[in-house]
Design a protein around this motif. Sequence first.
Motif, PDB file in Angstrom:
ATOM      1  N   THR A  80       0.856  -1.185   0.000  1.00 18.83           N
ATOM      2  CA  THR A  80       0.000   0.000   0.000  1.00 18.83           C
ATOM      3  C   THR A  80       0.890   1.232   0.000  1.00 18.83           C
ATOM      4  O   THR A  80       2.110   1.132   0.183  1.00 18.83           O
ATOM      5  CB  THR A  80      -0.918   0.032   1.244  1.00 18.83           C
ATOM      6  OG1 THR A  80      -0.103   0.180   2.406  1.00 18.83           O
ATOM      7  CG2 THR A  80      -1.748  -1.229   1.355  1.00 18.83           C
ATOM      8  N   SER A  81       0.311   2.394  -0.171  1.00 11.04           N
ATOM      9  CA  SER A  81       1.095   3.629  -0.150  1.00 11.04           C
ATOM     10  C   SER A  81       1.651   3.916   1.240  1.00 11.04           C
ATOM     11  O   SER A  81       2.567   4.704   1.399  1.00 11.04           O
ATOM     12  CB  SER A  81       0.233   4.802  -0.627  1.00 11.04           C
ATOM     13  OG  SER A  81      -0.877   4.960   0.227  1.00 11.04           O
ATOM     14  N   GLN A  82       1.084   3.256   2.257  1.00 11.22           N
ATOM     15  CA  GLN A  82       1.524   3.471   3.639  1.00 11.22           C
ATOM     16  C   GLN A  82       2.374   2.305   4.147  1.00 11.22           C
ATOM     17  O   GLN A  82       2.565   2.136   5.333  1.00 11.22           O
ATOM     18  CB  GLN A  82       0.316   3.677   4.533  1.00 11.22           C
ATOM     19  CG  GLN A  82      -0.473   4.896   4.118  1.00 11.22           C
ATOM     20  CD  GLN A  82      -1.818   4.975   4.799  1.00 11.22           C
ATOM     21  OE1 GLN A  82      -2.286   4.001   5.368  1.00 11.22           O
ATOM     22  NE2 GLN A  82      -2.433   6.133   4.725  1.00 11.22           N
ATOM     23  N   GLY A  83       2.852   1.485   3.248  1.00 11.47           N
ATOM     24  CA  GLY A  83       3.683   0.348   3.646  1.00 11.47           C
ATOM     25  C   GLY A  83       3.024  -0.964   3.263  1.00 11.47           C
ATOM     26  O   GLY A  83       1.988  -0.998   2.609  1.00 11.47           O
TER      27      GLY A  83
END
Length: 99
Positions: A80-83
């Motif tokens: 994901t864009s957050q890890g």
Amino acid sequence: MKKFTVTTAAAAALTAGVLGLASPAQAAPTGGSAADTISSLEAQGLRVIVTRQSSTPLDKASVVSVTRGPSTPQSVPFATSQGDGSRTVRSQTVYVTVK
């Protein structure tokens, strides 16, 4: 007493739900060979395990029964864009007996 009744009702509902999961699978496709039935079930995204009662080739064999097995959860990683993360995917097993 009221709390006991609610708890008993909830337990009964959960038991019925679990037993419902162990019910037979939807009707197998009729007509055609066992190979056609197996292909159709796999196309629905089901994991198919075949039990043979004879050595007849699948394209000439007939289906004796189709039974729903356990639903198996599996953790699948994804980025994901957050890890990194993971999600749970369930796969359904179906047992097909052919003769």
